[in-house]
Design an enzyme around this catalytic site. Structure first.
Site, PDB file in Angstrom:
ATOM      1  N   GLU A   1     -14.339 -12.498 -13.558  1.00  0.00           N
ATOM      2  CA  GLU A   1     -13.458 -13.476 -12.933  1.00  0.00           C
ATOM      3  C   GLU A   1     -14.227 -14.459 -12.050  1.00  0.00           C
ATOM      4  O   GLU A   1     -13.934 -15.644 -12.007  1.00  0.00           O
ATOM      5  CB  GLU A   1     -12.409 -12.726 -12.106  1.00  0.00           C
ATOM      6  CG  GLU A   1     -11.200 -13.586 -11.793  1.00  0.00           C
ATOM      7  CD  GLU A   1     -10.239 -12.879 -10.853  1.00  0.00           C
ATOM      8  OE1 GLU A   1     -10.184 -11.631 -10.899  1.00  0.00           O
ATOM      9  OE2 GLU A   1      -9.570 -13.572 -10.078  1.00  0.00           O
ATOM     10  N   ASP A   2     -15.226 -13.936 -11.334  1.00  0.00           N
ATOM     11  CA  ASP A   2     -15.872 -14.758 -10.305  1.00  0.00           C
ATOM     12  C   ASP A   2     -17.186 -15.406 -10.722  1.00  0.00           C
ATOM     13  O   ASP A   2     -17.737 -16.215  -9.984  1.00  0.00           O
ATOM     14  CB  ASP A   2     -16.147 -13.916  -9.043  1.00  0.00           C
ATOM     15  CG  ASP A   2     -14.859 -13.536  -8.334  1.00  0.00           C
ATOM     16  OD1 ASP A   2     -13.806 -14.052  -8.746  1.00  0.00           O
ATOM     17  OD2 ASP A   2     -14.913 -12.729  -7.395  1.00  0.00           O
TER      18      ASP A   2
END
Ligand code: MN
Length: 716
Positions: free
Chosen positions: A76-77
């Site tokens: 996600e990051d």
């Protein structure tokens, strides 16, 4: 702050064969990927995955789950694709990380519709691999613990989501430790004032209370030793803030009135000792009646087992005692995580499967529920099975949610018992079906073969099982009825316009018309007419290619059409009781024997009005929708409530006379209200009437009373 080496130690301690190399690689990779990122707290980002992994290690989960915890925010990051995780750490770890990533992308605060859909996705992810939700819970727990670093708006949003979704899921999975912490943290951020004031109140009592707890513990320890009941551990504590808060709210009391601010917990080695300890407790202090709960014999739906009792100390200080074996204790605290089996890398079979049975059932039921509001309501009940325990006359026990009705109980036994239930006896007494059951009630369901569920039941049935079965039945019934109704209406219309049967059954014509409506089958078309979605006349017009439909006197063709369509009498029969698709209009509430007319409503079937109803007389209804109806002579007799408005002279004793006169002609009075102004008085009375002749008799009798000026039938 946790160090990675401590984590390794922890994992090794509970599983010496664990593949710590996998964890080491995951840690290094995570450190590399998150390099330079910081959290809102100013700490390096890596702290977060490390804390999450530590939580998972506390749950004694396998290395796949713990590695996934270390890696859970990477996709996600950062720019790293999931395929890379799979290459480096294997498909299992990647699968869990992917699941967590997907759950993270779900915005729960959006519309109800989206929320319901997202919840479905979450359930699916849980069934697919329960580790996904466990990692997600660990993630949420750490985020909640560090929530104060976020801006106010984000805090509230995350806390609300925690209360609505993650705490209930933890509860349903039996993980009370996680659930409790999530709930208390959510309470702190969502109701800051209430939290602070309650905390201060509890705090001010803490010293005195803790002294008392110490005393009680010593007494229990001595008494149990004396009676030679072996115990492993005795804890005493002040209850959690959120649980106190809920109790105060539910019972509308203040802190001084809380029954059991304090709970003692006795952990024994065996089940037998639990009951032994309970006996000693009850010999030592007087138990509060009705507060003894045996969750060992009847575990809570989430697997929780324990004996609960409330007693009053010699100083008049009430407290709760929970008694359970060490195994039950572990299940109570950790739930599904307590049943983790390393070897299989998944939750074990047998007893532990209950969690999965529940998940699968939930999914199955929810698949049929289209209305998102309904879905979320059901889900809330399923996630917080706050329960009452109900007994069958044979002593079997069923756990039902709070506010469950005899109908819920009936459906929990069997679908047919539910469908056919007509009444219930609770503790030997007949009660209405909408009665709310209480803990310990003995309920006997009374069934009549062939009886059908009523739409009204949806007003009080609370379990998703009962609600879905009722709805399913009603929909099926409605479909059949609307199909039948649609055929009759169409038939009637065809006869009215003298349209030939041939033009109505010619396959090419039928297919063309169906195509125009975007339908597949003739049944769909008839059902749409029956539901009031399509006027029969418009459908008929599509079959007649050119020119206007012309009304003709009935001809021989009609009977042919009727035969072709397979219908008989075109009048809709009205029984006394409202049917699924034929119901008595509220404006005039017609009773048996009265002249009636029917109107097709949109989607709700036929509403039946009295022919003299003002709305009918004033032509408020579209004449196109009017159909003929008649009372069904074969239907069971029923009574109708009719409201009478009686104008009386203000004469002493007139109310008594009116009442006795009505009772004298075998008529039940449901309700009476009398109002008097200056010269005149008015009596409003609701009576039970069997048919129009009965009503006429009642009105006549009333008019004959001296002092009665006028009698009118009021709208319901
Ligand atoms: Mn995270």
């Amino acid at each position: 702050m946790i160090r990675f080496e401590d984590l390794i130690e922890k994992v090794r301690a509970s599983n010496p064969e664990a593949d710590v190399e996998l964890l080491r690689r995951a840690y290094v990779f995570s450190a590399f990927e998150h390099k330079g990122q910081v959290r809102n707290s100013g700490e390096p980002y890596l702290v977060h995955p490390l804390e999450v992994a530590d939580q998972l290690a506390d749950m004694k989960l396998d290395v796949v789950a713990i590695a996934a915890g270390l890696l859970h925010d990477i996709v996600e990051d950062t720019q790293t694709p999931i395929e890379r995780i799979s290459e480096l750490f294997g498909p299992d770890v990647a699968h869990v990380v992917e699941g967590v990533t997907k759950l993270g992308a779900i915005p729960f605060s959006s519309s109800e519709e989206r929320q319901a859909e997202n919840f479905r996705k979450m359930l699916l992810a849980m069934v697919d691999d329960i580790r996904v939700i466990l990692v997600k819970l660990a993630d949420r727990l750490h985020n909640m613990r560090t929530l104060h670093h976020l801006p106010e708006e984000r805090r509230v949003k995350i806390a609300q989501e925690t209360r609505d979704i993650y705490a209930p899921i933890a509860n349903r999975l039996g993980m009370s430790k996680v659930k409790n912490e999530l709930e208390d943290l959510a309470f702190k951020y969502l109701e800051a004032k209430a939290y602070e004031s309650l905390r201060a109140q509890v705090e001010s009592r803490r010293r005195a209370t803790e002294g008392m707890i110490e005393e009680l513990k010593n007494t229990v320890t001595a008494k149990l030793a004396e009676a030679q009941v072996p115990v492993m551990q005795i804890d005493g504590r002040i209850k959690r803030l959120f649980s106190i808060h809920q109790k105060l709210k539910r019972q509308k009391i203040d802190l001084d009135q809380v029954y059991d601010l304090v709970a003692l917990r006795i952990i024994t080695a065996s089940v037998k000792d639990c009951y032994g300890a309970l006996g000693i407790i009850h010999q030592t202090w007087s138990p509060v009646p009705g507060r003894i709960k045996d969750f060992i014999a009847t575990p809570r739906p989430n697997g929780y087992q324990s004996l609960h009792t409330s007693v009053v100390s010699e100083r008049g200080f009430p407290f709760e005692v929970q008694i359970r074996s060490s195994e039950m204790h572990r299940t109570a605290e950790e739930g599904i995580a307590a049943h983790w089996k390393y070897k299989e890398g998944r939750v074990g079979a047998g007893r532990d499967e209950q969690y999965f049975v529940w998940l699968r059932q939930l999914l199955e039921w929810q698949q049929e529920v289209r209305d998102p509001q309904e879905f979320l309501q059901n889900l809330k009940i399923e996630l917080y099975p706050e329960e009452v325990y109900i007994f069958t006359p044979k002593g079997e026990v069923k756990a039902l949610p709070r506010d469950a009705s005899p109908v819920d109980f009936a459906y929990s036994i069997h679908t047919d018992v539910g469908h056919q239930c007509v009444g219930a006896r609770v503790n030997g007494k007949m009660v209405p079906l909408r009665t709310r059951l209480r803990n310990g009630d003995i309920v006997e369901v009374i069934t009549t073969p062939g009886h059908k569920p009523s739409r009204d039941w949806l007003n009080f049935a609370v379990t998703s099982r009962a609600r879905n079965k009722i709805k399913h039945f009603i929909h099926a019934e409605e479909k059949t009825r609307s199909l039948e109704l649609g055929r009759r209406l169409f038939d009637k219309e065809a006869r009215k316009y003298g349209v030939s049967a041939k033009s109505l059954t010619e396959p090419s014509a039928v297919n063309r018309v169906l195509g125009e409506y975007g339908m597949q089958k003739a049944d769909e078309l008839f059902a749409a007419i029956g539901y009031g979605k399509l006027p029969a006349r418009n459908v008929l017009a599509r079959f007649v290619p050119q020119g206007e439909l012309k009304e003709t006197p009935e001809t021989g063709i009609a009977s042919v059409v009727r035969r072709v369509l397979g219908t008989g009498d075109d009048k809709i029969k009205v029984s006394g009781i409202d049917d699924l698709l034929v119901f008595r209009a509220r404006c005039c509430n017609p009773i048996r024997g009265e002249k009636i007319v029917g109107y097709i409503t949109r989607g709700k079937g036929v509403s039946v009005h009295s022919a003299s109803c003002v709305n009918v007389v004033n032509l408020l209804y579209d004449p196109e929708r009017r159909i003929e109806v008649e009372w069904d002579k074969g239907a069971d007799p029923s009574t109708y409530t009719v409201r009478l408005s009686i104008q009386v002279a203000d004469r002493r004793g007139i109310l008594a006379e009116v009442s006795s006169k009505i009772a004298g002609i075998n008529t039940n009075i449901r309700n009476v209200e009398a109002t008097v102004d200056d010269q005149r008085g008015r009596i409003d009375m609701t009576v039970e009437i069997s048919d129009v002749k009965h009503l006429q008799k009642v009105v006549k009798a009333l008019r004959n009373i001296e002092g009665v000026l006028d009698v009118e039938r009021a709208a319901r």
